[in-house]
Design an enzyme around this catalytic site. Sequence first.
Site, PDB file in Angstrom:
ATOM      1  N   HIS A  28       9.569  -8.504 -16.530  1.00 61.79           N
ATOM      2  CA  HIS A  28       9.142  -7.107 -16.574  1.00 61.79           C
ATOM      3  C   HIS A  28      10.323  -6.146 -16.651  1.00 61.79           C
ATOM      4  O   HIS A  28      10.132  -4.958 -16.909  1.00 61.79           O
ATOM      5  CB  HIS A  28       8.285  -6.803 -15.346  1.00 61.79           C
ATOM      6  CG  HIS A  28       7.436  -5.585 -15.488  1.00 61.79           C
ATOM      7  ND1 HIS A  28       6.483  -5.448 -16.485  1.00 61.79           N
ATOM      8  CD2 HIS A  28       7.387  -4.440 -14.774  1.00 61.79           C
ATOM      9  CE1 HIS A  28       5.891  -4.268 -16.362  1.00 61.79           C
ATOM     10  NE2 HIS A  28       6.419  -3.644 -15.332  1.00 61.79           N
ATOM     11  N   TYR A  83       5.860   8.615 -17.361  1.00 64.36           N
ATOM     12  CA  TYR A  83       5.247   7.508 -16.631  1.00 64.36           C
ATOM     13  C   TYR A  83       3.834   7.885 -16.195  1.00 64.36           C
ATOM     14  O   TYR A  83       2.861   7.353 -16.687  1.00 64.36           O
ATOM     15  CB  TYR A  83       6.107   7.098 -15.432  1.00 64.36           C
ATOM     16  CG  TYR A  83       5.616   5.838 -14.768  1.00 64.36           C
ATOM     17  CD1 TYR A  83       5.916   4.593 -15.308  1.00 64.36           C
ATOM     18  CD2 TYR A  83       4.846   5.886 -13.620  1.00 64.36           C
ATOM     19  CE1 TYR A  83       5.455   3.420 -14.716  1.00 64.36           C
ATOM     20  CE2 TYR A  83       4.380   4.723 -13.017  1.00 64.36           C
ATOM     21  CZ  TYR A  83       4.679   3.494 -13.567  1.00 64.36           C
ATOM     22  OH  TYR A  83       4.213   2.342 -12.985  1.00 64.36           O
ATOM     23  N   ASP A  97       7.061 -12.121 -18.608  1.00 68.09           N
ATOM     24  CA  ASP A  97       6.563 -11.015 -17.789  1.00 68.09           C
ATOM     25  C   ASP A  97       5.272 -11.446 -17.114  1.00 68.09           C
ATOM     26  O   ASP A  97       4.243 -11.590 -17.763  1.00 68.09           O
ATOM     27  CB  ASP A  97       6.327  -9.778 -18.662  1.00 68.09           C
ATOM     28  CG  ASP A  97       6.042  -8.523 -17.842  1.00 68.09           C
ATOM     29  OD1 ASP A  97       5.708  -8.668 -16.654  1.00 68.09           O
ATOM     30  OD2 ASP A  97       6.159  -7.422 -18.390  1.00 68.09           O
ATOM     31  N   SER A 110       5.689  -0.089 -18.794  1.00 70.09           N
ATOM     32  CA  SER A 110       4.673  -0.524 -17.853  1.00 70.09           C
ATOM     33  C   SER A 110       3.479   0.436 -17.917  1.00 70.09           C
ATOM     34  O   SER A 110       2.846   0.547 -18.961  1.00 70.09           O
ATOM     35  CB  SER A 110       5.268  -0.620 -16.443  1.00 70.09           C
ATOM     36  OG  SER A 110       4.444  -1.371 -15.598  1.00 70.09           O
TER      37      SER A 110
END
Length: 714
Positions: free
Chosen positions: A681, A482, A646, A562
């Site tokens: 999302h 991430y 999203d 993301s």
Amino acid sequence: MKYLLGAVAVSLLTACSQSPSNDEEVNNQMQYPETRKGDVVDTYFGTEVADPYRWLEDDRSEETETWVKAQNEVTFSHLEKIPFREKIEERLTELWNYEKVSAPRFEGDYIYFYKNDGLQNQYVVYRKKSEDAEAEVFLDPNKFSEDGTTSLAQLTFSEDGSIAAYSISEGGSDWRKIIVIDAETGDQHEEPLVDVKFSGISWKGNEGFYYSSYDKPEGSELSAKTDQHKLYYHEIGTPQSEDDLIFGGTEAEKHRYVGGYVTEDDRFLVVSAANSTSGNKLYIKDLTQPDSELVLVDGNMDYDTSVLTSQDGTLYLETNMDAPNGRVVTVDASNPTPENWQDFIAHSEHVLNPSTGAGYIFAEYMVDAVSKVEQYDYDGKKVRDIALPGVGSASGFSEKKDAEKVYYSFTNYSTPSTIYEMNPETGESTVYEESGADFDPNQYVSKQVFYTSKDGTEVPMIITHKKGVELNGTNPTILYGYGGFNISLTPSFSIANAAWLEMGGVYAVANLRGGGEYGKEWHKAGTKMQKQNVFDDFIAAAEYLIEADYTSSERLAVRGGSNGGLLVGAVMTQRPELFAVALPAVGVLDMLRYHTFTAGAGWAYDYGTAEDSKEMFEYLLNYSPVHNVEQGVEYPATLITTGDHDDRVVPAHSFKFAAELQDKAGGDNPQLIRIETNAGHGAGTPVSKTIEQYSDIFGFTLYHMGFESLPNEK
């Protein structure tokens, strides 16, 4: 999300050789949909940048809708040819099909808890009068919509538990409705509140609650920019049009994110105002004084500060001011500014995440991304270290002040989540709810390693696999990351990846800079002009896995969602030869325009924007995935995933990236996009859709690592 993977013995893997002829057979039959190129050109500091797929940003146009359908037809046609895809779905369904129960919460005369019988699309809220009483259904979100895509987002209760307010998300959207009901009868009190976004629901006694939202934007509510958040107070029984505007209505109070919550003693309203995902102003209002004004506690937006709790007029604040790893301070609410703060739990070398319950404060620390928990009384005296069941992640420890028990969950990459009940007076923990997952953690092992990134920084990574795996470079491996927004990746079990374990995978999670594992400095080291550090850390993690013979480039996939989708997009365009498969999910992929959609401008603390300066523009352009796809380069087999609803990271990011890859990529590796319809999302995604998604992702991954059958079948 986080994933758990494992590996099987080398004898099973070597029998599953790569089959390029099989890939050629599929890829030669693939025809990508034609994607029209427009002539839009933007100029940044004298540099012209073409944006040929700008038209895909219009999520309401028929042309975009037709393009989405055509892309899905090609993608699913390809996925359907993967011979073991159905077997993966069958096993995922079996693994998912067990009862899952949450920790209890006590409201009014009832004990409430969430439960999923196994394959229900959404968790159901139950309640009972006592631990021994029979439970009844309180709210069943599976009945909110026929296809299970309307989910329960929040559920809160008035002070005495007589009234409940809950928010719902339709199709995965961040825009919510709030519904108020009589908790005893279930009857709806009033018309639902609408157009609510990025909001809590915080009650003031039994009278009403505070919530936040934006004015409905002009144009598409899924993609139009929203930048002035407002805090409202809703009195029960009155129309939404009469709600009191508490904060955010003037130019001076304009902020992108505004939230309000009431302290447990019902004494103070706390208001937080921020323009980005890091740093905030903090205000309090004394609710015992009807005409009291908002009082500024701290206006320095370089730091994050919140009210943990209050007692007898003393505020307990959680802050990273002068404490990059966090600390707890106390201050008299009548004079709450920083010069009067007193350390309660001092700054330490480990990141602090405090919570309160049963009259105590619990300090959960991250020690190299795993949990350590200490218990304190309200005088600041350390009571004890909490004995955790093992090495992993503990979360919870959050109850009302008068609670008699404290509940927490414990998990790691190879241990399904178990809920524990703790006696706060003795510190003794007992199992409250054991996981029913059909999974034996004793067959697997998680090992933490530290590897060296490009600039010499030591970065931790946890690698999970089946015991006895042979390190010969042939193990199918997913590397997950991430690296942003101060978010920490801590060990957590995933049902989906239990299936990957059985299939013979290695699962590696790298704790990259940009995350919160080592506090504010670790976060800042992966932001703006230092964002390349995050990509370098991830690339170095891949190189470590290859050099240590866990896997090879031909058997390595990278995955992230993301901001993690940006991570995957960046590393696959910078080092395409390093990976066999790339799996960017709901990614931020157009770094020149991300801030023009919804609340995207709030991410500028991490990214900077192309409008900030020539230097910042050039830095973003240098790694923006959409702008760094080169003609003729052979990129990894890529499966981009996104949702058409999203409204956090708009799907145009993924659409543009797919169009660039399909137009320019060389070689035979497929460049596909899987667009989930009526989905957002990720939050609230129905179980049925989640199983289908993972079946496709795992099937695609193994197939393009060269497997003709599942690795554990040989």
